[in-house]
Motif scaffolding. Structure first.
Motif, PDB file in Angstrom:
ATOM      1  N   ILE A   9     -12.719  -0.974   3.851  1.00 31.41           N
ATOM      2  CA  ILE A   9     -11.695  -0.227   4.130  1.00 31.41           C
ATOM      3  C   ILE A   9     -11.948   0.345   5.527  1.00 31.41           C
ATOM      4  O   ILE A   9     -10.891   0.608   6.569  1.00 31.41           O
ATOM      5  CB  ILE A   9     -11.075   0.802   3.226  1.00 31.41           C
ATOM      6  CG1 ILE A   9      -9.574   1.369   3.330  1.00 31.41           C
ATOM      7  CG2 ILE A   9     -12.032   1.788   3.269  1.00 31.41           C
ATOM      8  CD1 ILE A   9      -9.185   1.798   2.105  1.00 31.41           C
TER       9      ILE A   9
ATOM     10  N   ILE B 229      -9.438   0.273   8.951  1.00 33.09           N
ATOM     11  CA  ILE B 229      -8.993   1.275   9.794  1.00 33.09           C
ATOM     12  C   ILE B 229      -9.372   1.154  10.934  1.00 33.09           C
ATOM     13  O   ILE B 229      -8.457   1.382  12.037  1.00 33.09           O
ATOM     14  CB  ILE B 229      -9.451   2.548   9.319  1.00 33.09           C
ATOM     15  CG1 ILE B 229      -8.941   2.886   7.585  1.00 33.09           C
ATOM     16  CG2 ILE B 229      -8.838   3.696  10.072  1.00 33.09           C
ATOM     17  CD1 ILE B 229      -9.486   4.011   7.001  1.00 33.09           C
TER      18      ILE B 229
ATOM     19  N   TRP C 136      -3.801   4.614   5.072  1.00 30.11           N
ATOM     20  CA  TRP C 136      -5.259   4.273   5.169  1.00 30.11           C
ATOM     21  C   TRP C 136      -6.203   5.359   4.898  1.00 30.11           C
ATOM     22  O   TRP C 136      -7.020   5.065   4.037  1.00 30.11           O
ATOM     23  CB  TRP C 136      -5.575   3.206   6.093  1.00 30.11           C
ATOM     24  CG  TRP C 136      -4.755   2.124   6.358  1.00 30.11           C
ATOM     25  CD1 TRP C 136      -3.681   1.529   6.886  1.00 30.11           C
ATOM     26  CD2 TRP C 136      -4.938   0.870   5.265  1.00 30.11           C
ATOM     27  NE1 TRP C 136      -3.445   0.550   6.675  1.00 30.11           N
ATOM     28  CE2 TRP C 136      -3.967  -0.130   5.594  1.00 30.11           C
ATOM     29  CE3 TRP C 136      -5.823   0.833   4.204  1.00 30.11           C
ATOM     30  CZ2 TRP C 136      -4.045  -1.494   4.942  1.00 30.11           C
ATOM     31  CZ3 TRP C 136      -5.897  -0.418   3.599  1.00 30.11           C
ATOM     32  CH2 TRP C 136      -4.801  -1.369   3.776  1.00 30.11           C
TER      33      TRP C 136
ATOM     34  N   LYS D 215       0.728  -1.333   0.007  1.00 21.84           N
ATOM     35  CA  LYS D 215      -0.061  -0.293   0.096  1.00 21.84           C
ATOM     36  C   LYS D 215       0.850   1.257   0.172  1.00 21.84           C
ATOM     37  O   LYS D 215       0.318   2.345  -0.542  1.00 21.84           O
ATOM     38  CB  LYS D 215      -0.834   0.132   1.440  1.00 21.84           C
ATOM     39  CG  LYS D 215      -0.192  -0.021   2.710  1.00 21.84           C
ATOM     40  CD  LYS D 215      -1.150   0.135   3.715  1.00 21.84           C
ATOM     41  CE  LYS D 215      -0.285   0.594   5.018  1.00 21.84           C
ATOM     42  NZ  LYS D 215       0.966  -0.455   5.266  1.00 21.84           N
TER      43      LYS D 215
END
Lengths: 304, 416
Positions: free
Chosen positions: A267, A271, A198, A41
């Motif tokens: 997502i 997180i 993120w 990422k």
């Protein structure tokens, strides 16, 4: 006072402006820069920042991937697609070639990994293409030795990092002047935390490899952590693969990146998991656990 | 969400690393595995408490000697802010690292050992905070636990510093005093039960409440051109954009502009940020600007508003300088001067004076400035630079000096 969920969805935009500034400095100050791409990422974030920095122009440097041969297949597939979509040049070099040439020696035993070996291939690739700057996705919050790294980090002929000889970096002025043979490692997202990355991926609606999300997979348990079963993992007799619902928090080699049990398919949930996690990101990397100074020692030897 | 950058300063063993460790610990910024690693490392050192300083002392030499050598960057956040701490070394011989770490800070935390009170480093760091125009300084009187949390000790230290603070501070700088114990977490994020006599805010409370007046967007408009974007593709055949980060002020579409140093004028046609077209952009924004006419602009040029009659163009000027290199600054030598992204040659014609930041005195007629020394110099550049006086516009008034042969960054200067 720190309610965990209050931190979700707040990406400080200033970080993006600062990183784009660094990307442009690389393109302007160096003749042959490259972006080291791992498929994780952080390097996907770098590609996004590079795209923004030079838009509507193309990314003016190649993406370089040092393929250990132990990558998750999902990562490789993602890498090829991203290169195609952005129109960036992709250069791949293989650790297997360094092993075949006798420059690197495969580790043995149950913790065998090619993580250390990739430094050899990386240094050869830098020499082959005469790269004078390599952009990497390292962040200072990852690890203690990283916390001391500069944004422009000068390496000598052997790719070595000398902590005591680092150039002072004042304000946002970046000094990339180097002598022949030296090169610079550049870390545009130095000041981002895992949470920032993120939140950025979420805000930008970016695509990331599927292994970051919860999926079913064959794993073994070792040292209290879950490891993806694969032909590259040296298993002991009592390490019997079983199916589990997991995801990966960081994407390294299959041999040195542990999975976490997780049901997170979105997502936001990822997180939330990060915020309440009991294990830090690099805690799931066996390569850092070899000793307290593992990272500093690898960096001295040219690891990025 | 904004970012607040903080720098710590203080003498050796004032407990900076412990203070930062404490801040992280109490804001739930440390994961369980890191706390376990701390417990193991603390035990190995034979300690019966959690040595929070081990969180930040990252280099092998630092752990051996138990001191901080290089600047470490540490991060934590609250729901309202992201904090970046530059944990800087306390030793006199690492003053350059301290200046480096503090160069981006908006808040300086200066630690004072409650048993010792003010020392030479306190004066040095107060001066440096003023030189860098850091808008807020918090003087943390640490280790209050070792002086039985006495109010009188705190008040004595505060009184002893008043004169020095008056000498170093500049208009608009906020300075406050805080009694704390990093080891026992007194007054860091929680009110100190042991010091009911102190009615002020906690350290975190002060940081959360600090509003840095956003003066940068109102300062004169400066846009240094970093990179010329020329895609030369079919879709963008004639596109020519100027990429850069606005260092101060605000630019709007339609503004008449002038390019320095060439003096050519044009108007802003578009301001772009990736696929977005903006009507204006301000200090800190990384954008691409296109102009209504084709003029010759290259990297290192600065775009300013045409309405500003006397935008600065300096060739002969004086500056305050802090020397960062083992090889001393000697007059007559030529260096590369980097102002923002722009590089030109510069000759140091004279060292006007050396400043003793502790005694607050200046010595004239010196022939060199050594590592960690601060002085005033006169210099002349090969090409004019578009720098402002640092005190008026800090984001466009600093430069670094680079040794042409070693390529090292050897000094930092502030235009006067």
């Amino acid at each position: 006072m720190n309610k965990l969920n209050d931190k979700i969805g707040h990406f400080p935009r200033q970080l993006e402006d600062e990183s784009i500034y660094i990307m442009r400095e690389v393109a302007a100050q160096f003749e042959r820069p490259a972006l080291l791409f791992s498929g994780g990422k952080d390097s996907i974030t770098l590609v996004r920042l590079a795209q923004k920095a030079f838009y509507p122009g193309k990314i003016p440097f190649p993406l370089v991937h040092i393929d250990t041969g132990h990558n998750f297949p999902e990562t490789i597939e993602f890498r090829d697609r991203l290169a195609k979509e952005t129109g960036a040049e992709l250069i791949v070099r293989y650790v297997q070639d360094s092993i075949d040439q006798g420059k690197a020696k495969e580790e043995s035993g149950k913790y065998a990994s090619r993580n250390v070996l990739q430094t050899v291939t990386l240094l050869d690739t830098i020499e082959e293409f005469k790269f004078d700057a390599c952009i990497g996705g390292a962040r200072r919050d990852e690890e203690k030795a990283r916390a001391k790294e500069r944004i422009f980090s000068v390496r000598d002929d052997f790719g070595q990092w000398d902590a005591k000889r680092q150039r002072p970096e004042l304000f946002d002025m970046l000094n990339g002047r180097i002598a022949v043979g030296e090169n610079v490692r550049v870390f545009p997202i130095s000041n981002w935390t895992e949470l920032d990355v993120w939140n950025y991926i979420k805000e930008e609606n970016m695509e990331i490899p599927s292994i970051y999300f919860s999926h079913k997979r064959q794993v073994i348990e070792r040292d209290g952590m879950l490891w993806a079963d694969s032909e590259h993992l040296n298993k002991e007799a009592d390490e019997i693969p079983f199916e589990a619902t997991v995801r990966f928090r960081t994407v390294g080699d299959m041999t040195c990146t542990a999975a976490v049990a997780s049901e997170a398919t979105e997502i936001d949930v990822i997180i939330e998991e990060i915020l309440s996690a009991e294990i830090s990101e690099r805690g799931a990397r066996i390569d850092d656990k070899r000793s307290e100074a593992a990272m500093e020692k690898r960096k001295q030897q040219g690891y990025f | 969400m904004d970012i607040l950058r903080i720098a710590t300063a203080g003498s050796v063993d004032d407990g900076k690393s412990t203070l930062i460790g404490r801040l992280l610990y109490e804001t739930n910024s440390i994961t369980k595995d890191k706390i376990e690693a701390l417990e193991t490392a603390s035990k190995r050192k034979g300690l019966d408490f959690l040595d929070l300083s081990l969180l930040t002392d990252g280099l092998i030499a630092e752990r051996e000697q138990g001191i901080t050598i290089d600047v470490a960057h540490i991060y934590f956040s609250t729901p309202s802010r992201k904090y970046i701490i530059a944990d800087t070394p306390g030793h006199v011989e690492y003053t350059r690292n301290m200046v480096t770490g503090a160069s981006n800070a908006k808040v300086s935390l200066i630690l004072v050992d409650a048993r010792q009170g003010m020392v030479e480093q306190t004066a040095r760091h107060l001066s440096i905070a003023a030189m860098l125009r850091i808008p807020k300084v918090i003087i943390c009187v640490n280790k209050m636990d070792l002086v039985q949390y006495q109010e009188s000790t705190f008040e004595e230290i505060k009184a002893s510093l008043t004169e020095l603070v008056k000498q170093t501070t500049f208009e608009g700088q906020e300075i406050s005093f805080l009694p704390i114990s990093s080891l026992y977490g007194q007054n860091i994020t929680k009110k100190a039960e042991q010091m009911p006599w102190f009615t002020g805010n906690t350290l975190l409370g002060e940081l959360e409440a600090f509003e840095y007046a956003e003066t940068l967007a109102h300062a004169p408009a400066r846009f240094p051109v970093q990179f010329v974007v020329r895609p030369m593709t079919e879709a963008y055949h004639d596109f020519r954009g100027y990429a850069g980060k606005i260092s101060s002020g605000t630019f709007r579409v339609g503004d008449a502009i002038r390019v320095l140093p060439t003096g050519q004028e044009s108007t802003i046609a578009t301001i772009e940020k990736f696929e977005d077209k903006l009507s204006e952009a301000k200090a800190g924004d990384s954008v691409v600007i296109t102009l209504s006419t084709d003029i010759d602009i290259s990297r290192g040029n600065t775009i300013v508003l045409a309405s500003e009659a006397n935008a600065p163009q300096l060739k002969d000027f004086s500056a305050q300088v802090c020397w960062l290199d083992h090889q001393a600054l000697t007059p007559g030598k030529t260096y590369l001067l980097q102002h923002g992204i722009n590089i030109t040659k510069a000759k140091i014609s004279q060292i006007t004076e050396r400043l003793d930041v502790v005694a607050q005195t200046a010595t004239e007629g010196v022939d060199s400035l050594k590592l960690n020394e601060i002085g005033r110099i006169a210099l002349r550049t090969a090409q004019p630079i578009s720098a402002d006086v640092y005190a008026n516009n800090p984001s466009n008034g600093a430069f670094i000096l680079i040794d042409e042969f070693s390529n090292s960054t050897v000094g930092v200067g502030f235009v006067q």
